[in-house]
Enzyme design. Structure first.
Site, short mmCIF file in Angstrom:
data_model
loop_
_atom_site.label_atom_id
_atom_site.label_comp_id
_atom_site.label_asym_id
_atom_site.label_seq_id
_atom_site.Cartn_x
_atom_site.Cartn_y
_atom_site.Cartn_z
N ASP A 92 0.84 -1.20 -0.03
CA ASP A 92 -0.02 0.12 -0.01
C ASP A 92 0.96 1.08 -0.01
O ASP A 92 2.14 1.19 0.34
CB ASP A 92 -0.97 -0.01 1.18
CG ASP A 92 -0.22 -0.22 2.59
OD1 ASP A 92 0.61 -0.83 2.81
OD2 ASP A 92 -0.36 0.97 3.55
N GLU A 155 0.04 -0.86 5.59
CA GLU A 155 1.15 -0.17 6.48
C GLU A 155 0.96 1.07 6.97
O GLU A 155 1.47 1.48 8.16
CB GLU A 155 2.41 -0.72 6.01
CG GLU A 155 3.64 -0.65 7.05
CD GLU A 155 4.03 0.86 6.98
OE1 GLU A 155 5.03 1.12 7.84
OE2 GLU A 155 3.84 1.63 6.21
#
Length: 469
Positions: A92, A155
């Site tokens: 991400d 994250e």
């Protein structure tokens, strides 16, 4: 296989073209977490799911055993043994924001640098670490431990992906995350977000705040801020703001429509772990507005930001400043501002704190300070400080490999950023930023030098092999 020493840099260079092709494919995926489009099949949105599946497909192509855990996390596995080494990366990325000179999801190489969102955080380093493991597999090197290359999908927000992974899989015995700096990050400050909230009454002043918005994420310094308000003296604001910004590191515009004023401020984004390296558009805007009479909860919202939060990345005005010898100073990022008349206001503060204080102590002190402004306070669960001693064999091995390949000094480091390394008791962060790298994480025009990624790949390959042979 011969007994000749392995030239890790040469092995990395052999795979450069294929590496860049795979990396570009992953960089082209817009993998910002998107809760509005989240489904049971895409728990943090379609982008992170697509990036995870694409990365795992690369692993399948190369003959690794792969597994997808509910599109929240995945791993590729190599080797056998009782001990498990983890290499933890994430697919991400943070939101794009403004100020890009190229398409953030169409990677380009200019002057030896790859420009794209995720080039340095963390798709570039993650792919370098994956290719390091691929080198070991391609060479058929003997290993005595199992290594898992583990990918998370959020994250940059809640770590929901890794929380799910660790609920169904064993925590690796040791390992690293390729998501920070060389020589090593063996200490990470604690991380807690504190939320200041007020109601939405804007009555009672010459100026009536309609809305105030700034920031995209708690872990990003706000680059853009916009306030809309009604004023009995609307015509004074354009010149007043021009005078205000003249000597400041921010820019802005003022638009007046009758008695309605819209002020837009542009600062400089930065990683929330290093707020002093950015220019917070939100607090600069609040600081300007604090010179004018606003009423009710709007006045409290503005005054809190201007009096207690502006230009104070160490939290000194709030009374939460703290430092220790190992981890250094506490930092505070004022990450997100939101106010709407009749609905209420909220300011998100993200603290990175050393072992000399606690999330509880920070929160209680903040409560006391903002009580004057009638703000209520809450916080998230947060994360405690994490530290792996410098004499741990994991730390020593990683430092030795770095020093051997670079000829540079290898030493311990502590950061305010949080990486997946802290998910393992014996976990650290390791590269891929070098001491002379330019850090553009979470910023517009994010980039990573191709040579740095190739050098990191070689270091990762030798390091992983040293730890699992």
């Amino acid at each position: 296989m011969t007994n000749q020493p392995i030239d890790w840099k040469q092995e990395a260079q052999k795979r450069k073209e294929e590496f860049l092709e795979d990396l570009f494919a992953i960089l082209r995926i817009d993998s910002v977490r998107d809760d509005e489009q989240a489904t049971e099949d895409a728990p943090v949105g379609p982008g992170p799911k697509e990036a995870l599946e694409a990365f795992l497909k690369i692993g399948e192509r190369d003959g690794f055993k792969t597994e997808n855990f509910s599109n929240l996390a995945g791993h590729m596995e190599y080797g056998e043994g009782d001990e498990i080494m983890g290499v933890l990366a994430h697919v991400d990325v943070v939101p794009v924001g403004t100020g890009w000179e190229t398409d953030p999801f169409e990677p380009v190489i200019k002057d030896g640098r790859i420009y794209a969102r995720g080039a340095s955080d963390d798709k570039g380093p993650g792919m370098a670490a994956y290719y390091a493991l691929k080198i070991i597999k391609d060479l058929g090197l003997p290993v005595s431990k199992k290594v898992r290359f583990i990918l998370g999908t959020d994250e940059e927000s809640e770590w929901k992906g890794m929380a799910h992974y660790l609920s169904v899989e064993k925590e690796p015995d040791f390992g690293f995350s390729p998501d920070a700096n060389f020589p090593i990050i063996n200490g990470e400050k604690g991380n807690v977000s504190v939320y200041l909230e007020t109601e939405g009454n804007s009555e009672g002043g010459k100026n009536k705040l309609i809305s105030f918005q700034a920031g995209l994420r708690e872990n990003m310094v706000p680059q853009d801020a916009v306030a809309v308000f009604e004023s009995e003296e609307a015509d004074v604001f354009e010149q007043a703001f021009n005078d205000y910004e003249e000597s400041l590191p921010v820019t802005g515009t003022v638009a007046v429509d009758g008695n309605r004023v819209t002020i837009t401020v542009v600062g400089k984004s930065a990683h929330g772990a290093s707020p002093a390296s950015g220019e917070n558009a939100g607090t600069y805007l609040a600081n300007f507005l604090s010179g004018y009479a606003f009423g009710g909860d709007a006045a409290n919202f503005i005054e809190t930001a201007a009096t207690l939060l502006h230009d104070d990345p160490k939290g000194e005005k709030l009374g939460v400043a703290s430092t220790d010898e190992v981890m250094g100073e506490l930092t505070m990022n004022v990450g997100v501002f939101s106010y709407a008349e009749g609905e209420g206001g909220k300011i998100s503060l993200n603290f990175r704190f050393p072992q000399s204080t606690t999330a509880e102590a920070i929160t209680e002190t903040v409560k006391e300070k903002v009580s004057t402004y009638n703000m209520t306070v809450s916080r998230n669960k947060g994360k405690e400080p994490h530290y792996v001693p410098g004499n741990d064999p994991l730390v020593q091995t990683l430092l030795d490999v770095y020093a051997r390949q670079t000829g540079l000094e290898a030493h311990e480091q502590v950061i305010g950023g949080g990486t997946y390394g802290r998910l393992m008791k014996r976990g650290v962060a390791y590269g891929a930023m070098f001491p002379d790298s330019i850090d553009t994480m979470h910023q517009a025009n994010e980039f990573m030098a191709v040579d740095n990624l190739m050098d990191a790949m070689a270091i990762y390959a030798e390091a992983i092999y040293e730890l699992i042979k």
